[in-house]
Design a protein around this motif. Structure first.
Motif: not given
Length: 72
Positions: A25-44
């Motif tokens: 449940g830890l939430r981290l605000v993403l800064e940098g090379i992330v765009d909307g295509e990743w929303v809803g996806k599990r990532v590393v």
């Protein structure tokens, strides 16, 4: 640099931003090379937490992203 796993979500607070939510449940605000295509996806994500900067997001520390990939 460290590795972080979780799901990318969009938070509409203060104009909107992307965040990573991990299994605990830890939430981290993403800064940098992330765009909307990743929303809803599990990532590393490889990056570092910037605890020195201020943010209007009020949703957790900022994670400065160096790379992002799907977590299959």
């Amino acid at each position: 640099m460290a590795r972080f796993k979780g799901t990318v979500s969009r938070n509409d607070l203060e104009g909107g931003f992307l965040q990573l939510i991990d299994a605990k449940g830890l939430r981290l605000v993403l800064e940098g090379i992330v765009d909307g295509e990743w929303v809803g996806k599990r990532v590393v994500i490889e990056g570092s937490i910037d605890r020195e900067s201020l943010s209007f997001s009020m949703s957790g520390p900022r994670l400065v992203v160096q790379s992002i990939a799907g977590d299959e």
